[in-house]
Enzyme design. Sequence first.
Site, mmCIF file in Angstrom:
data_model
loop_
_atom_site.group_PDB
_atom_site.id
_atom_site.type_symbol
_atom_site.label_atom_id
_atom_site.label_comp_id
_atom_site.label_asym_id
_atom_site.label_seq_id
_atom_site.Cartn_x
_atom_site.Cartn_y
_atom_site.Cartn_z
ATOM 1 N N SER A 1 -6.174 -27.875 -3.623
ATOM 2 C CA SER A 1 -6.172 -28.415 -2.259
ATOM 3 C C SER A 1 -4.893 -29.214 -2.008
ATOM 4 O O SER A 1 -4.377 -29.222 -0.889
ATOM 5 C CB SER A 1 -7.407 -29.282 -2.032
ATOM 6 O OG SER A 1 -7.448 -30.325 -2.981
ATOM 7 N N SER A 2 -4.365 -29.863 -3.046
ATOM 8 C CA SER A 2 -3.158 -30.667 -2.820
ATOM 9 C C SER A 2 -1.948 -29.775 -2.560
ATOM 10 O O SER A 2 -1.155 -30.049 -1.661
ATOM 11 C CB SER A 2 -2.907 -31.624 -3.986
ATOM 12 O OG SER A 2 -2.860 -30.926 -5.197
ATOM 13 N N ASP B 1 0.845 -23.936 -8.983
ATOM 14 C CA ASP B 1 0.024 -24.065 -7.777
ATOM 15 C C ASP B 1 0.854 -23.883 -6.510
ATOM 16 O O ASP B 1 0.468 -23.150 -5.590
ATOM 17 C CB ASP B 1 -0.681 -25.423 -7.755
ATOM 18 C CG ASP B 1 -1.559 -25.627 -8.977
ATOM 19 O OD1 ASP B 1 -1.860 -24.635 -9.658
ATOM 20 O OD2 ASP B 1 -1.933 -26.779 -9.247
ATOM 21 N N SER C 1 -6.198 -36.433 9.523
ATOM 22 C CA SER C 1 -6.902 -35.460 8.675
ATOM 23 C C SER C 1 -8.381 -35.483 8.989
ATOM 24 O O SER C 1 -8.984 -36.555 9.088
ATOM 25 C CB SER C 1 -6.690 -35.809 7.208
ATOM 26 O OG SER C 1 -7.701 -35.193 6.431
ATOM 27 N N LEU D 1 -8.951 -26.054 -7.084
ATOM 28 C CA LEU D 1 -8.482 -24.889 -6.325
ATOM 29 C C LEU D 1 -7.198 -25.207 -5.549
ATOM 30 O O LEU D 1 -6.854 -24.539 -4.593
ATOM 31 C CB LEU D 1 -9.584 -24.386 -5.376
ATOM 32 C CG LEU D 1 -10.874 -23.937 -6.068
ATOM 33 C CD1 LEU D 1 -11.912 -23.494 -5.041
ATOM 34 C CD2 LEU D 1 -10.615 -22.798 -7.070
ATOM 35 N N GLU E 1 -3.390 -20.253 -18.283
ATOM 36 C CA GLU E 1 -3.666 -21.672 -18.018
ATOM 37 C C GLU E 1 -2.864 -22.566 -18.953
ATOM 38 O O GLU E 1 -2.804 -22.309 -20.165
ATOM 39 C CB GLU E 1 -5.169 -21.919 -18.191
ATOM 40 C CG GLU E 1 -5.776 -22.757 -17.096
ATOM 41 C CD GLU E 1 -5.710 -22.104 -15.721
ATOM 42 O OE1 GLU E 1 -4.828 -22.465 -14.932
ATOM 43 O OE2 GLU E 1 -6.548 -21.223 -15.449
ATOM 44 N N GLU F 1 4.956 -33.648 -5.521
ATOM 45 C CA GLU F 1 3.767 -34.003 -6.307
ATOM 46 C C GLU F 1 4.151 -34.756 -7.597
ATOM 47 O O GLU F 1 3.521 -35.740 -7.959
ATOM 48 C CB GLU F 1 2.978 -32.732 -6.642
ATOM 49 C CG GLU F 1 1.699 -33.030 -7.372
ATOM 50 C CD GLU F 1 0.545 -32.137 -6.971
ATOM 51 O OE1 GLU F 1 0.668 -31.396 -5.971
ATOM 52 O OE2 GLU F 1 -0.479 -32.179 -7.652
ATOM 53 N N GLY G 1 -10.772 -31.600 -5.137
ATOM 54 C CA GLY G 1 -11.201 -31.954 -6.487
ATOM 55 C C GLY G 1 -11.949 -30.849 -7.204
ATOM 56 O O GLY G 1 -12.659 -31.098 -8.168
#
Length: 386
Positions: free
Chosen positions: A130-131, A175, A70, A128, A36, A163, A125
């Site tokens: 999502s973006s 990610d 969406s 995990l 991390e 991003e 949020g």
Amino acid sequence: MTADVAARATAGFRSTYGEEPAGRWAAPGRANLIGEHTDYNDGFVLPFALPLRTVAAAAGQPGERWTVWSELSGETVAFGADEVAEPGRVAGWGAYVAGVVWALREAGHAVPGARLAIASDVPLGSGLSSSAALEAAVLAALVDLGGLELPRERQPRLAQRAENAYVGAPTGIMDQSAVIRCRAGHALFLDCRDESVEHIPFDLDAAGLAVLVVDSRAPHRHADGEYAARRASCEAAAGLLGVPALRDVPADGLADALARLDDAETRRRVRHVVTEDQRVLDTVALLRAGKVRDIGPLLTASHASMRDDFEITVPEIDTAVEAALSAGALGARMTGGGFGGCVLALVDADRAGAVADAVTAAYAERGFAAPGHVTVLPGPGATRLD
Ligand code: GLA
């Protein structure tokens, strides 16, 4: 019962545009097994793809026009060449889609106009990714619809650029690499300096184990500013130490490096990154040797380092880790950027329910909102469904 995520994307496409999609592309969320805040330090990470996915149903449309529905907001966002000419013109969730179009165009690709409908099982949020799942599903759709020359191994950088430069979040390469390059049944050992990868078997079933993902439901507290501050502090430390990145401080050179730093907080940040890189290497060595059970203590040590040295955990997260360990988890740690998000616990498969119950009970005792939980196996990376 909620329909399958791919069926929901198709249904959304039909009702929004009154026609059939040309295809459907899926990209997963990710959990990071270990490593991390090492990615932007040119270090090592070991994420795996989740079985939870985002699906884009899509078809081309004439001209430089992109329309996206969406299911999460129920809204349709439309933008053209003007809005993707410079970052910041499209805001909200649409920025991730516009950012991908922008980054593709900036890299010289002739991006086809498209209609898209997005459905997702990746919680927003929760740390995990999502973006990244949204970026990767949209990217895969546009690459295929336009017949663009963009090999899979080059896609993470492009999605990351969307991003970083369009959305404006200074995140690393983990990610997007995870959601695009992971393989089912494996964790992705990624060297974030040269983006080389090795797919490391992570066969939980064979070992009688499971990974329990606990959603702390902790509100993200100042996550963006704190993330940027950690990154800045690592880069400043590398400068002080005269190395390109903290990855260049070897584990056996840590004591010397720390002795050269005056500031106690900077020393803690450096110690986290250098020891975390080593824990990734140690975890990979154990997994290569088939010793899945033995990685537990490394996961727990990673958590302690994030809590005490990198200072990115919150009480809900620490409570989940402690409760999971007390209930017999072999190891547990926060996964993702921090300040909320999820905890993963490595458990004997038949103990997953008991560990989840113990976390729920500990939350109730502390007066925290009830956590979510799900057991997961490593799934595949982004792919065209049909
Ligand atoms: C977020 C970022 C990643 C990585 C992690 C921390 O998920 O998007 O690039 O830095 O935090 O490991």
